[in-house]
Design a protein around this motif. Structure first.
Motif, PDB file in Angstrom:
ATOM      1  N   GLU A   1       2.867   1.071  -6.043  1.00 17.75           N
ATOM      2  CA  GLU A   1       3.260  -0.171  -5.368  1.00 17.75           C
ATOM      3  C   GLU A   1       4.766  -0.353  -5.521  1.00 17.75           C
ATOM      4  O   GLU A   1       5.321  -0.056  -6.577  1.00 17.75           O
ATOM      5  CB  GLU A   1       2.559  -1.375  -5.997  1.00 17.75           C
TER       6      GLU A   1
ATOM      7  N   ASN B   1      11.104  -3.091  -0.643  1.00 18.81           N
ATOM      8  CA  ASN B   1      11.171  -3.169   0.818  1.00 18.81           C
ATOM      9  C   ASN B   1      11.679  -1.865   1.446  1.00 18.81           C
ATOM     10  O   ASN B   1      12.321  -1.876   2.501  1.00 18.81           O
ATOM     11  CB  ASN B   1      12.039  -4.340   1.288  1.00 18.81           C
TER      12      ASN B   1
ATOM     13  N   VAL C   1       4.453   2.466   8.027  1.00 16.32           N
ATOM     14  CA  VAL C   1       3.051   2.087   7.838  1.00 16.32           C
ATOM     15  C   VAL C   1       2.169   2.807   8.853  1.00 16.32           C
ATOM     16  O   VAL C   1       2.553   2.999  10.004  1.00 16.32           O
ATOM     17  CB  VAL C   1       2.905   0.549   7.963  1.00 16.32           C
ATOM     18  N   ASN C   2       1.010   3.218   8.378  1.00 17.00           N
ATOM     19  CA  ASN C   2      -0.011   3.904   9.201  1.00 17.00           C
ATOM     20  C   ASN C   2       0.421   5.274   9.683  1.00 17.00           C
ATOM     21  O   ASN C   2      -0.147   5.796  10.661  1.00 17.00           O
ATOM     22  CB  ASN C   2      -0.430   3.035  10.390  1.00 17.00           C
TER      23      ASN C   2
ATOM     24  N   ARG D   1      -1.511   4.601   4.112  1.00 13.46           N
ATOM     25  CA  ARG D   1      -0.353   3.691   4.093  1.00 13.46           C
ATOM     26  C   ARG D   1      -0.687   2.507   4.999  1.00 13.46           C
ATOM     27  O   ARG D   1      -0.214   2.374   6.114  1.00 13.46           O
ATOM     28  CB  ARG D   1       0.902   4.410   4.588  1.00 13.46           C
ATOM     29  N   GLU D   2      -1.519   1.649   4.473  1.00 14.59           N
ATOM     30  CA  GLU D   2      -1.952   0.477   5.246  1.00 14.59           C
ATOM     31  C   GLU D   2      -0.967  -0.672   5.114  1.00 14.59           C
ATOM     32  O   GLU D   2      -0.940  -1.573   5.960  1.00 14.59           O
ATOM     33  CB  GLU D   2      -3.349   0.062   4.797  1.00 14.59           C
ATOM     34  N   LYS D   3      -0.206  -0.677   4.044  1.00 17.08           N
ATOM     35  CA  LYS D   3       0.800  -1.711   3.820  1.00 17.08           C
ATOM     36  C   LYS D   3       2.118  -1.044   3.434  1.00 17.08           C
ATOM     37  O   LYS D   3       2.116   0.026   2.818  1.00 17.08           O
ATOM     38  CB  LYS D   3       0.369  -2.650   2.682  1.00 17.08           C
ATOM     39  N   LYS D   4       3.191  -1.687   3.750  1.00 16.85           N
ATOM     40  CA  LYS D   4       4.509  -1.139   3.425  1.00 16.85           C
ATOM     41  C   LYS D   4       4.675  -0.975   1.920  1.00 16.85           C
ATOM     42  O   LYS D   4       5.327  -0.051   1.452  1.00 16.85           O
ATOM     43  CB  LYS D   4       5.594  -2.060   3.971  1.00 16.85           C
ATOM     44  N   GLU D   5       4.064  -1.876   1.157  1.00 13.95           N
ATOM     45  CA  GLU D   5       4.282  -1.893  -0.275  1.00 13.95           C
ATOM     46  C   GLU D   5       3.443  -0.871  -1.032  1.00 13.95           C
ATOM     47  O   GLU D   5       3.678  -0.635  -2.203  1.00 13.95           O
ATOM     48  CB  GLU D   5       3.953  -3.284  -0.833  1.00 13.95           C
ATOM     49  N   SER D   6       2.457  -0.289  -0.409  1.00 10.56           N
ATOM     50  CA  SER D   6       1.463   0.486  -1.138  1.00 10.56           C
ATOM     51  C   SER D   6       1.240   1.869  -0.532  1.00 10.56           C
ATOM     52  O   SER D   6       1.145   2.006   0.696  1.00 10.56           O
ATOM     53  CB  SER D   6       0.145  -0.292  -1.154  1.00 10.56           C
TER      54      SER D   6
END
Lengths: 114, 108
Positions: free
Chosen positions: A24, A28, A52-53, A68-73
């Motif tokens: 995580e 940004n 993402v994605n 990579r479903e979220k930018k943070e994870s």
């Protein structure tokens, strides 16, 4: 050290089991990477994602999967198909654009297959 | 193909002696090169980058395009310099290529 967190720090797995390593970030940064670090072999790229994605295979992607479903994870799954999974795994981020930037690294997860 | 070579896996020097860690690269474009350091029980961190032409902790590295090298140098090694050092190249597509690393030991 904040910015990039990896969990758990140590992970033990029985042969034949899948396991997921967490990464995580709150920097940004657009790009995220997974490396495997083995003595004498340096850092070898498993997967990376610039948005993402979307993600791309690195040099040693076989036996691993990511999402990579979220930018943070950017979680990494080590599957039972990975023949030699015992290693130190590093997650990194990179701020795409904006000049000459470097990668930033997490503290790592040490995976041991029993 | 992009490649980074660090020929020395292990390097030992005495405290106060000069140290040079070698790095050679292969890249068809204009390279972006970095040195990263990993101290014991710490995360990998940037030491310096060629574009900055800076000296960090007494270390310098000059990009030599003719010899495709980016060697890391320090005139007087200190015990706290003992660590693993990695040379890295940023290639196309924001992919980074790392050498196999050099473990530096500074002997008191």
């Amino acid at each position: 050290d904040g910015g990039i967190t990896q969990s758990p720090k140590y992970l033990f797995r029985k042969e034949g089991q899948n396991v997921t390593l967490s990464c995580e970030q709150n920097l940004n940064h657009d790009a995220m990477y997974w490396y495997r670090q083995d003595p004498g072999q340096g850092l070898r790229l498993i997967y990376y994602s610039q948005i993402v994605n979307d993600f791309q295979k690195g040099d040693i992607a076989e036996g691993y999967s990511v999402s990579r479903e979220k930018k943070e994870s950017f979680p990494l799954t080590v599957t039972s198909a990975q023949k030699n999974p015992t290693a130190f795994y590093l997650c990194a981020t990179y701020p795409v654009g904006g000049g000459y930037n470097e990668q930033f690294f997490g503290p790592g997860t040490r995976l041991t297959v029993l | 193909a992009q490649r980074v070579t660090q020929p020395e896996k292990l390097l030992s020097v005495f405290k106060g002696a000069p140290v040079e860690l070698k790095c050679n690269y292969s890249y068809s474009g204009s390279p972006e090169l970095f040195w990263y350091v990993q101290y014991s029980r710490q995360r990998l961190q940037l030491l310096l980058r060629h574009i900055s032409r800076e000296s960090i902790k007494g270390f310098t590295a000059d990009l030599n395009k003719g010899e495709t090298s980016f060697h890391l140098k320090k005139p007087f090694a200190q015990e706290e310099d003992s660590a693993m050092y990695y040379c890295a190249l940023r290639g196309g597509g924001n992919q980074f290529y790392f050498g196999t690393g050099t473990s530096l030991t500074v002997i008191p």
